[in-house]
Design a protein around this motif. Structure first.
Motif, mmCIF file in Angstrom:
data_model
loop_
_atom_site.group_PDB
_atom_site.id
_atom_site.type_symbol
_atom_site.label_atom_id
_atom_site.label_comp_id
_atom_site.label_asym_id
_atom_site.label_seq_id
_atom_site.Cartn_x
_atom_site.Cartn_y
_atom_site.Cartn_z
ATOM 1 N N ASP A 1 -5.990 2.053 14.026
ATOM 2 C CA ASP A 1 -6.366 1.318 12.812
ATOM 3 C C ASP A 1 -6.918 -0.049 13.166
ATOM 4 O O ASP A 1 -6.705 -0.557 14.267
ATOM 5 C CB ASP A 1 -5.187 1.159 11.831
ATOM 6 N N TYR B 1 0.850 -1.216 0.000
ATOM 7 C CA TYR B 1 0.000 0.000 0.000
ATOM 8 C C TYR B 1 0.879 1.257 0.000
ATOM 9 O O TYR B 1 0.679 2.179 -0.797
ATOM 10 C CB TYR B 1 -0.916 -0.040 1.225
ATOM 11 N N ALA C 1 -14.205 1.319 4.867
ATOM 12 C CA ALA C 1 -14.663 0.435 5.940
ATOM 13 C C ALA C 1 -16.166 0.134 5.900
ATOM 14 O O ALA C 1 -16.618 -0.801 6.552
ATOM 15 C CB ALA C 1 -14.311 1.063 7.290
ATOM 16 N N THR D 1 -6.228 -2.992 11.510
ATOM 17 C CA THR D 1 -5.385 -4.187 11.354
ATOM 18 C C THR D 1 -4.098 -4.134 12.185
ATOM 19 O O THR D 1 -3.497 -3.078 12.382
ATOM 20 C CB THR D 1 -5.004 -4.465 9.869
ATOM 21 N N GLY E 1 -8.506 5.284 11.617
ATOM 22 C CA GLY E 1 -8.156 4.497 10.423
ATOM 23 C C GLY E 1 -6.866 5.003 9.802
ATOM 24 O O GLY E 1 -6.784 5.198 8.590
ATOM 25 N N SER E 2 -5.874 5.197 10.636
ATOM 26 C CA SER E 2 -4.595 5.766 10.184
ATOM 27 C C SER E 2 -3.930 4.915 9.115
ATOM 28 O O SER E 2 -3.140 5.426 8.316
ATOM 29 C CB SER E 2 -3.607 5.868 11.360
ATOM 30 N N GLY E 3 -4.232 3.593 9.129
ATOM 31 C CA GLY E 3 -3.500 2.715 8.227
ATOM 32 C C GLY E 3 -2.036 2.735 8.631
ATOM 33 O O GLY E 3 -1.695 3.009 9.789
ATOM 34 N N THR F 1 -8.690 10.003 7.152
ATOM 35 C CA THR F 1 -8.394 10.120 5.721
ATOM 36 C C THR F 1 -8.597 8.772 5.051
ATOM 37 O O THR F 1 -7.985 7.771 5.432
ATOM 38 C CB THR F 1 -6.934 10.599 5.495
ATOM 39 N N LEU F 2 -9.478 8.746 4.083
ATOM 40 C CA LEU F 2 -9.687 7.590 3.201
ATOM 41 C C LEU F 2 -10.080 6.324 3.959
ATOM 42 O O LEU F 2 -9.802 5.222 3.502
ATOM 43 C CB LEU F 2 -8.406 7.320 2.376
ATOM 44 N N ASN G 1 -1.015 -2.932 10.043
ATOM 45 C CA ASN G 1 -0.931 -1.477 9.840
ATOM 46 C C ASN G 1 -0.418 -0.785 11.094
ATOM 47 O O ASN G 1 0.421 0.122 11.022
ATOM 48 C CB ASN G 1 -2.304 -0.910 9.474
ATOM 49 N N TYR H 1 1.433 10.783 6.803
ATOM 50 C CA TYR H 1 1.384 12.048 6.055
ATOM 51 C C TYR H 1 0.277 12.971 6.582
ATOM 52 O O TYR H 1 0.415 14.195 6.623
ATOM 53 C CB TYR H 1 1.172 11.780 4.545
ATOM 54 N N TYR I 1 -10.173 -0.015 -4.956
ATOM 55 C CA TYR I 1 -8.757 0.353 -5.096
ATOM 56 C C TYR I 1 -7.924 -0.907 -4.921
ATOM 57 O O TYR I 1 -8.357 -1.866 -4.286
ATOM 58 C CB TYR I 1 -8.358 1.475 -4.128
ATOM 59 N N TYR J 1 2.239 5.991 -1.736
ATOM 60 C CA TYR J 1 2.966 7.016 -0.981
ATOM 61 C C TYR J 1 4.450 7.128 -1.326
ATOM 62 O O TYR J 1 5.206 7.748 -0.591
ATOM 63 C CB TYR J 1 2.760 6.795 0.523
ATOM 64 N N ASP K 1 -12.364 0.032 15.404
ATOM 65 C CA ASP K 1 -13.341 -0.536 14.471
ATOM 66 C C ASP K 1 -14.511 0.441 14.401
ATOM 67 O O ASP K 1 -15.290 0.554 15.353
ATOM 68 C CB ASP K 1 -13.803 -1.906 14.974
ATOM 69 N N VAL K 2 -14.617 1.132 13.261
ATOM 70 C CA VAL K 2 -15.631 2.187 13.146
ATOM 71 C C VAL K 2 -17.063 1.647 13.124
ATOM 72 O O VAL K 2 -18.007 2.422 13.211
ATOM 73 C CB VAL K 2 -15.384 3.095 11.913
#
Ligand code: SAM
Length: 264
Positions: free
Chosen positions: A87, A22, A171, A89, A65-67, A165-166, A92, A71, A206, A27, A144-145
């Motif tokens: 996040d 990813y 989710a 996972t 959900g920073s992953g 972000t994203l 991540n 950035y 994606y 990135y 977990d949103v």
């Protein structure tokens, strides 16, 4: 267009979302041929603008959900004393910790940090900024949103700002779960606090390597309506169309916004 049959939920993320692939795909900042660059630049500029001129500041910011990415925190870290990243996972969160702890093999964010420092007026301050961000991120939590307490079993005092972000469009399976997720995250925000979001519009998928991840097809109107319904006043919105040449995803535009949580 809503709710694609092949929705990739939490299990798919936990099993198949490869943070290193990813990061490399979206990135890598130095290779000018990488499709992620333009969008990344755009998002960095939007976040710079939001955190320097929109009065979004306070003590605590929670990134949802920073992953595996940092950035989104580069401009924000100038305006907050403490940052909590989160996040779904394990991988991540580990990837993020790797960078925060300055471990060997961590993703090289230097070109991105330098770009933001340049926006802020001094490209040479990049090492200082990395240091500052590493000090300000106090925790990296599981989230977990889709849960009403998204950080369970942890519970935190309400923050001055939420950033995401994203994440929510990735989710959530449909608009109803998107609306519910917005309400779930909102419980972490003080009334009067700010929600800052970067969202892809009209995306259905994606790619992360060979793995396709679903995305909730969102239009600007449905995002704004969901925000109003979740108790927010939208303060500013910026939409930038995408040049439709990517093979990694099919989004049509990127939306960045600031919304203020109405007093109860
Ligand atoms: C497209 S990535 C975005 C990552 C990062 N915020 C960025 O800007 O690149 C989507 C993220 O949503 C996370 N995610 C997926 N389902 C989730 C859920 N139910 N709750 C919280 N995060 C979730 C994934 O683990 C992944 O890190």
């Amino acid at each position: 267009m809503e709710s694609p049959a092949s929705f990739t939920g939490g299990e798919a993320y936990q099993k198949d979302f490869d943070p290193t692939v990813y990061l490399k795909t979206y990135y890598s900042f130095s290779s000018s041929h990488c499709q992620g660059n333009e969008i990344l630049e755009l998002n960095l500029r939007s976040l710079f603008k939001i955190f320097t001129s929109r009065g979004v500041k306070g003590d605590t910011l929670i990134d949802i959900g920073s992953g595996p990415t940092i950035y989104q925190l580069l401009s924000a870290c100038e305006n907050f004393k403490e940052i909590i990243a989160s996040d779904y996972t394990d991988r991540n969160r580990q990837e993020l910790e790797k960078w925060l702890n300055n471990e060997p093999g961590a993703f090289d964010w230097t070109p991105v940090v330098k770009y933001v420092c340049e926006l802020e007026g001094d490209r040479e301050k990049w090492a200082e900024k990395e240091d500052k961000l590493r000090k300000k991120v106090k925790q990296v939590l599981k989230c977990d949103v889709s849960k009403s307490n998204i950080l369970a079993p942890v519970s935190l005092p309400q923050a001055d700002c939420l950033l995401s972000t994203l994440c929510l469009e990735a989710a959530c399976k449909d608009l109803n779960s998107y609306r519910a997720a917005l309400k779930n995250i909102s419980s972490l925000l003080k009334p009067g606090g700010h929600l800052v979001m970067v969202i892809v519009l009209k995306e259905t998928y994606y790619m992360v390597g060979q793995r396709r991840f679903s995305c909730l097809y969102l239009e600007q109107e449905s995002v704004e309506e969901a925000l109003r319904e979740a108790g927010y006043d939208v303060q500013c919105v910026e939409v930038t169309p995408n040049r439709p040449e990517s093979t990694f995803s099919d989004f049509e535009a990127v939306l960045s916004l600031v919304a203020c949580k109405r007093p109860a």
